[in-house]
Design a protein around this motif. Sequence first.
Motif, PDB file in Angstrom:
ATOM      1  N   LEU A  25      -9.019 -14.378  18.424  1.00 11.93           N
ATOM      2  CA  LEU A  25      -8.373 -13.257  19.097  1.00 11.93           C
ATOM      3  C   LEU A  25      -7.292 -12.631  18.224  1.00 11.93           C
ATOM      4  O   LEU A  25      -6.756 -13.261  17.307  1.00 11.93           O
ATOM      5  CB  LEU A  25      -7.765 -13.725  20.414  1.00 11.93           C
ATOM      6  CG  LEU A  25      -8.740 -14.275  21.460  1.00 11.93           C
ATOM      7  CD1 LEU A  25      -7.969 -14.753  22.678  1.00 11.93           C
ATOM      8  CD2 LEU A  25      -9.764 -13.225  21.859  1.00 11.93           C
ATOM      9  N   VAL A  72      -8.483  -7.082  28.074  1.00 14.71           N
ATOM     10  CA  VAL A  72      -7.525  -7.906  27.337  1.00 14.71           C
ATOM     11  C   VAL A  72      -7.592  -9.340  27.853  1.00 14.71           C
ATOM     12  O   VAL A  72      -7.729  -9.579  29.056  1.00 14.71           O
ATOM     13  CB  VAL A  72      -6.108  -7.321  27.499  1.00 14.71           C
ATOM     14  CG1 VAL A  72      -5.054  -8.289  27.007  1.00 14.71           C
ATOM     15  CG2 VAL A  72      -6.003  -6.001  26.750  1.00 14.71           C
ATOM     16  N   SER A  73      -7.489 -10.320  26.936  1.00 13.59           N
ATOM     17  CA  SER A  73      -7.632 -11.726  27.325  1.00 13.59           C
ATOM     18  C   SER A  73      -6.391 -12.257  28.027  1.00 13.59           C
ATOM     19  O   SER A  73      -6.488 -12.949  29.046  1.00 13.59           O
ATOM     20  CB  SER A  73      -7.927 -12.578  26.085  1.00 13.59           C
ATOM     21  OG  SER A  73      -9.114 -12.155  25.469  1.00 13.59           O
ATOM     22  N   GLY A 125     -11.139  -4.824  22.832  1.00 12.66           N
ATOM     23  CA  GLY A 125     -10.113  -4.617  23.845  1.00 12.66           C
ATOM     24  C   GLY A 125      -8.969  -3.765  23.331  1.00 12.66           C
ATOM     25  O   GLY A 125      -8.417  -2.938  24.071  1.00 12.66           O
ATOM     26  N   THR A 174      -6.160 -10.251  22.524  1.00 15.31           N
ATOM     27  CA  THR A 174      -7.384  -9.547  22.847  1.00 15.31           C
ATOM     28  C   THR A 174      -8.334  -9.581  21.655  1.00 15.31           C
ATOM     29  O   THR A 174      -7.935  -9.906  20.530  1.00 15.31           O
ATOM     30  CB  THR A 174      -7.088  -8.081  23.211  1.00 15.31           C
ATOM     31  OG1 THR A 174      -8.307  -7.429  23.569  1.00 15.31           O
ATOM     32  CG2 THR A 174      -6.456  -7.336  22.057  1.00 15.31           C
ATOM     33  N   ARG A 175      -9.559  -9.223  21.925  1.00 11.69           N
ATOM     34  CA  ARG A 175     -10.531  -9.030  20.863  1.00 11.69           C
ATOM     35  C   ARG A 175     -10.431  -7.590  20.366  1.00 11.69           C
ATOM     36  O   ARG A 175      -9.841  -6.739  21.035  1.00 11.69           O
ATOM     37  CB  ARG A 175     -11.938  -9.343  21.375  1.00 11.69           C
ATOM     38  CG  ARG A 175     -12.091 -10.784  21.828  1.00 11.69           C
ATOM     39  CD  ARG A 175     -13.540 -11.225  21.888  1.00 11.69           C
ATOM     40  NE  ARG A 175     -13.627 -12.616  22.341  1.00 11.69           N
ATOM     41  CZ  ARG A 175     -13.456 -13.670  21.546  1.00 11.69           C
ATOM     42  NH1 ARG A 175     -13.203 -13.468  20.273  1.00 11.69           N
ATOM     43  NH2 ARG A 175     -13.532 -14.892  22.035  1.00 11.69           N
ATOM     44  N   GLY A 228      -8.668 -12.420  33.417  1.00  8.82           N
ATOM     45  CA  GLY A 228      -8.301 -12.656  32.028  1.00  8.82           C
ATOM     46  C   GLY A 228      -8.835 -13.979  31.552  1.00  8.82           C
ATOM     47  O   GLY A 228      -9.739 -14.577  32.166  1.00  8.82           O
TER      48      GLY A 228
END
Length: 336
Positions: free
Chosen positions: A303, A166-167, A222, A218-219, A114
């Motif tokens: 994000l 997902v970040s 994602g 997330t972007r 992540g």
Amino acid sequence: MNKSKIILASVGGVALTASLVLAYLIWSAMADKSERAADLDGAIATADRLTRLPVYPGPDGIKAYNANAETYKTWREDAVKIASAGDMAFESTTPPAFKAFLVDDARRLSALPGAVDGRLVKEDFPFGFKDYITGGVLPAQADLARLQREWYDVSTVIEALAKCGVSEVVDVTIKPPTPVQPEQTAKSSKKNKGKKPTKVENKDQDPVVTCFTVDFRTRPAGLVNAINEFITSSRFVVVDDFSFTREKDDIAEAIGGDGKKQQESQPRGRRGRRGRAAEEEETPRPEVEKGQSVVTDPMTASLLRVSMTFSVYDFRSLEGGAAEAGADAEKSEEAK
């Protein structure tokens, strides 16, 4: 009273009795006839209504009904097989062993890739099981089956989010299980004593559901990947609701200001509007060259902060097999 009068009185009594009996028989026959006529009228009306239905109540209609029933039965069995493809059966365990498993598996999930120093979550992230992972609470024996299922469902969703790029997973909130409705009170049962008991569905065959909410960053790609992933998941995962917002306004920053901060700093009222007009006249605006425009790149944009609510269903298709396996294991241990 002489003999002739006695004879006449007897004949009159017999005639009166016969007349009463005959009158009763005539009344009974008329009542039975009217009842039969009402039944006949009702049967005719029912037959007329049935003949007007799309399926005529004849041999062909019965065949079509039976064929449709078999088709529905086959479709339902296939649908249940597809929906229950991701059902799980968990082995019996003890509270200390399950707590140790939770801590170890939480470490595994925390190591997923992540944007938080290369990991998906921050350090000591509890994944919705704070009491058991980072706290000193030992789960109750009666709650182990439910907790095993809930942890499996949460870990399945977390792994899917990590797979989709997902970040960061910010928070996981598990909703408490729905309380069992109390049984019918004695008062209501006495009230309905004369009524026929209604058919009650077997609650043991109802699916069990794990409901929880996951907040993550997330972007846009994602988020789209996550939704597609849950649609094709073998586990029956339903996205009940989700919402998302951008963490900051990229366009406002690109043109030289934060829209939210400007709105908060602007005073209200007529004097405020006059003051703002004077400040706008005094403050020179940045000149935009001809043909110049503000462009945002989705790959470098800020994000999204997403909140997604899940319901994960288990149709309990493997419970019988798990119970048999547990009984066989107990028998083998006893034999040893």
